[in-house]
Design a protein around this motif. Sequence first.
Motif, PDB file in Angstrom:
ATOM      1  N   LEU A   1     -34.306   4.462 -14.326  1.00  0.00           N
ATOM      2  CA  LEU A   1     -34.892   4.816 -15.614  1.00  0.00           C
ATOM      3  C   LEU A   1     -33.855   5.378 -16.584  1.00  0.00           C
ATOM      4  N   PHE A   2     -32.738   5.840 -16.053  1.00  0.00           N
ATOM      5  CA  PHE A   2     -31.692   6.377 -16.927  1.00  0.00           C
ATOM      6  C   PHE A   2     -31.204   5.319 -17.913  1.00  0.00           C
ATOM      7  N   TRP A   3     -31.041   4.085 -17.451  1.00  0.00           N
ATOM      8  CA  TRP A   3     -30.406   3.051 -18.262  1.00  0.00           C
ATOM      9  C   TRP A   3     -31.191   2.668 -19.502  1.00  0.00           C
ATOM     10  N   PRO A   4     -32.484   2.319 -19.406  1.00  0.00           N
ATOM     11  CA  PRO A   4     -33.187   1.947 -20.642  1.00  0.00           C
ATOM     12  C   PRO A   4     -33.310   3.099 -21.625  1.00  0.00           C
ATOM     13  N   TRP A   5     -33.532   4.311 -21.108  1.00  0.00           N
ATOM     14  CA  TRP A   5     -33.727   5.424 -22.029  1.00  0.00           C
ATOM     15  C   TRP A   5     -32.430   5.876 -22.665  1.00  0.00           C
ATOM     16  N   CYS A   6     -31.332   5.759 -21.968  1.00  0.00           N
ATOM     17  CA  CYS A   6     -30.032   6.076 -22.570  1.00  0.00           C
ATOM     18  C   CYS A   6     -29.662   5.007 -23.595  1.00  0.00           C
ATOM     19  N   ALA A   7     -29.798   3.742 -23.209  1.00  0.00           N
ATOM     20  CA  ALA A   7     -29.449   2.646 -24.127  1.00  0.00           C
ATOM     21  C   ALA A   7     -30.301   2.677 -25.382  1.00  0.00           C
ATOM     22  N   GLY A   8     -31.591   2.946 -25.227  1.00  0.00           N
ATOM     23  CA  GLY A   8     -32.496   2.934 -26.363  1.00  0.00           C
ATOM     24  C   GLY A   8     -32.295   4.075 -27.343  1.00  0.00           C
ATOM     25  N   ASN A   9     -31.490   5.079 -26.963  1.00  0.00           N
ATOM     26  CA  ASN A   9     -31.322   6.248 -27.827  1.00  0.00           C
ATOM     27  C   ASN A   9     -29.859   6.575 -28.119  1.00  0.00           C
ATOM     28  N   ILE A  10     -28.963   5.613 -27.898  1.00  0.00           N
ATOM     29  CA  ILE A  10     -27.546   5.902 -28.048  1.00  0.00           C
ATOM     30  C   ILE A  10     -27.008   5.472 -29.420  1.00  0.00           C
ATOM     31  N   SER A  11     -27.876   5.250 -30.370  1.00  0.00           N
ATOM     32  CA  SER A  11     -27.468   4.817 -31.699  1.00  0.00           C
ATOM     33  C   SER A  11     -26.608   5.876 -32.393  1.00  0.00           C
ATOM     34  N   VAL A  12     -25.502   5.436 -33.007  1.00  0.00           N
ATOM     35  CA  VAL A  12     -24.633   6.361 -33.734  1.00  0.00           C
ATOM     36  C   VAL A  12     -25.321   6.930 -34.969  1.00  0.00           C
ATOM     37  N   LEU A  13     -26.490   6.390 -35.302  1.00  0.00           N
ATOM     38  CA  LEU A  13     -27.249   6.941 -36.421  1.00  0.00           C
ATOM     39  C   LEU A  13     -27.632   8.400 -36.172  1.00  0.00           C
ATOM     40  N   SER A  14     -27.661   8.796 -34.894  1.00  0.00           N
ATOM     41  CA  SER A  14     -27.986  10.187 -34.571  1.00  0.00           C
ATOM     42  C   SER A  14     -26.931  11.148 -35.111  1.00  0.00           C
ATOM     43  N   VAL A  15     -25.722  10.656 -35.366  1.00  0.00           N
ATOM     44  CA  VAL A  15     -24.674  11.512 -35.926  1.00  0.00           C
ATOM     45  C   VAL A  15     -25.112  12.099 -37.264  1.00  0.00           C
ATOM     46  N   SER A  16     -25.879  11.311 -38.031  1.00  0.00           N
ATOM     47  CA  SER A  16     -26.309  11.776 -39.354  1.00  0.00           C
ATOM     48  C   SER A  16     -27.255  12.969 -39.282  1.00  0.00           C
ATOM     49  N   TRP A  17     -27.844  13.207 -38.111  1.00  0.00           N
ATOM     50  CA  TRP A  17     -28.737  14.359 -37.980  1.00  0.00           C
ATOM     51  C   TRP A  17     -27.977  15.682 -38.121  1.00  0.00           C
ATOM     52  N   GLY A  18     -26.664  15.644 -37.937  1.00  0.00           N
ATOM     53  CA  GLY A  18     -25.883  16.842 -38.200  1.00  0.00           C
ATOM     54  C   GLY A  18     -26.045  17.292 -39.644  1.00  0.00           C
ATOM     55  N   ALA A  19     -26.071  16.308 -40.558  1.00  0.00           N
ATOM     56  CA  ALA A  19     -26.263  16.617 -41.977  1.00  0.00           C
ATOM     57  C   ALA A  19     -27.662  17.167 -42.229  1.00  0.00           C
ATOM     58  N   TYR A  20     -28.670  16.567 -41.600  1.00  0.00           N
ATOM     59  CA  TYR A  20     -30.047  17.015 -41.816  1.00  0.00           C
ATOM     60  C   TYR A  20     -30.236  18.463 -41.363  1.00  0.00           C
ATOM     61  N   LEU A  21     -29.626  18.813 -40.238  1.00  0.00           N
ATOM     62  CA  LEU A  21     -29.810  20.160 -39.702  1.00  0.00           C
ATOM     63  C   LEU A  21     -29.118  21.208 -40.560  1.00  0.00           C
ATOM     64  N   PHE A  22     -27.922  20.918 -41.039  1.00  0.00           N
ATOM     65  CA  PHE A  22     -27.236  21.876 -41.903  1.00  0.00           C
ATOM     66  C   PHE A  22     -27.978  22.063 -43.230  1.00  0.00           C
ATOM     67  N   ASP A  23     -28.758  21.073 -43.627  1.00  0.00           N
ATOM     68  CA  ASP A  23     -29.539  21.195 -44.862  1.00  0.00           C
ATOM     69  C   ASP A  23     -30.594  22.295 -44.767  1.00  0.00           C
ATOM     70  N   PHE A  24     -30.931  22.695 -43.541  1.00  0.00           N
ATOM     71  CA  PHE A  24     -31.891  23.789 -43.368  1.00  0.00           C
ATOM     72  C   PHE A  24     -31.238  25.156 -43.616  1.00  0.00           C
ATOM     73  N   GLY A  25     -29.924  25.177 -43.805  1.00  0.00           N
ATOM     74  CA  GLY A  25     -29.226  26.434 -44.059  1.00  0.00           C
ATOM     75  C   GLY A  25     -29.027  27.264 -42.812  1.00  0.00           C
ATOM     76  N   ILE A  26     -28.699  26.609 -41.700  1.00  0.00           N
ATOM     77  CA  ILE A  26     -28.491  27.325 -40.438  1.00  0.00           C
ATOM     78  C   ILE A  26     -27.037  27.174 -39.991  1.00  0.00           C
ATOM     79  N   SER A  27     -26.636  27.998 -39.049  1.00  0.00           N
ATOM     80  CA  SER A  27     -25.262  27.981 -38.555  1.00  0.00           C
ATOM     81  C   SER A  27     -25.064  26.878 -37.515  1.00  0.00           C
ATOM     82  N   PHE A  28     -23.814  26.646 -37.150  1.00  0.00           N
ATOM     83  CA  PHE A  28     -23.504  25.640 -36.129  1.00  0.00           C
ATOM     84  C   PHE A  28     -24.154  26.006 -34.796  1.00  0.00           C
ATOM     85  N   GLY A  29     -24.051  27.269 -34.397  1.00  0.00           N
ATOM     86  CA  GLY A  29     -24.648  27.703 -33.135  1.00  0.00           C
ATOM     87  C   GLY A  29     -26.151  27.518 -33.130  1.00  0.00           C
ATOM     88  N   GLN A  30     -26.791  27.872 -34.236  1.00  0.00           N
ATOM     89  CA  GLN A  30     -28.239  27.693 -34.332  1.00  0.00           C
ATOM     90  C   GLN A  30     -28.605  26.211 -34.288  1.00  0.00           C
TER      91      GLN A  30
END
Length: 476
Positions: free
Chosen positions: A27-56
Amino acid sequence: MPSRHRIEMQGIDVIAEADRHGSPRSLFWPWCAGNISVLSVSWGAYLFDFGISFGQALLVTLVGVIGSFLLVGLVSLVGQRGSAPTMVLSRAVFGVHGNILPGIVSYLLLLGWEIVLTSMAVLSSQTVADRLGLGGGGVAKVAVFAVVVAVTVVLGVIGFDAVMKAQRWITVATLVMTAVFMAMTLDHINLSQVTSHPAGGAAAVLGAAMMVFAGFGVGWTSAAADYSRYLPRHTSGRSIVGWTTFGGSLPVVVLIGYGLLLCGSDPTLSKALASDPIGALTSVLPTWFVVPFWLVALTGLVAGTIMDLYSSGLALVAIGLPIKRWVAAGVDGVLVTLGTIYVAWFASDFLTPFQGFLITLAVPLAAWTGIFCADLVNRWREGYDESRLFDSGPTGYGSVRWFPVAWLVLTCGVGFGLVTNSNANWLSWQGYLLAPFGLGGKDGPWAYASLGVLVALALGFLGQLVWIKLRARLVG
């Protein structure tokens, strides 16, 4: 047992003992493959938009991602116990015909994301062509479209074993190339700049956590049992939950974490990532690595569409369409093809509002997940009577179980009132409960926290659990 060399004829019926095979680790393989999109990198921008620190932000990522994929793991456990696709097992909760409502929601969500992911794969060729100075990129768009649709539809039609085998190779290849991408961009990270982001308040942290929770695992719950239903009955339930949760969480946590480092180092890149993830990331890469990076992004998108198409075919049959699974997958492929052609070649501004529609569907899906998980808790030991899943009469699970259906609708009413969606003007009616509940209205701090998704999940679970206990007392 399904063969890797022929079409899987198994549909929504219960898997026979002789056809069961595999291990939780698979089960590791389909779930890892299905969620390994580099688009997730952009979520770093979304989270900082909330005005929180790196640790948070890192803590929010860990809690939100792992927590959401834990739900996927729990529903995967149901697949092994009930030996049928997710939206067939859902009949035990809503009734054979009552289950059509959540089945349609699941199908639309899966089909919609197939179109979105395929369209993004095709449109990304334009970005790469521009970066390399190759002009309009028309030939590249046609070539990518043909390859992505062909691979997705062929694997979806062939079925389970083909999907599982392909996802294994996709996972390995994409993990390696993602590691190379990280190595190529390490010099863009400025740790002092990353750690200089000030900490946010409790509302900001909680809002960010809710957004992460709603944005990942919850969207996969209606498909989770589709990939565990072939496992032998003696398989460890703890291992099923563990490998599913680990497979889905690992790539997302790593990619968002790296996105936090990149976005925290460069505000300009952070802003660009929020609107054009693939294009923005190519700007920090040497020209010779743009094409390999694009292939990584493309592969991740294809992995997601493969899982969506396989499960949407099962969902289409589960809601009552009288066709075989592989035919349903083919029908789905035709719809994806037509939808992608419209988005990639004719629509001037369709993808963004369409994504808004799909985000909106997260509310009823979360409500269904809560109701379904409450039923799972109730039948933790007894499991499913497999013959009753296909019997709409009094000896089966019935035609319509009215409380779960009504509670799903009411819970959605509350959930829609606690989310907002700026992706489409015709969704501006949402968020009508934010002001009455003292949450700052549609422009307040909770407006984009996806609060309604979490509330729908919680209300669905608690309401169904109370109803189960109350009905047991009345019957007893």
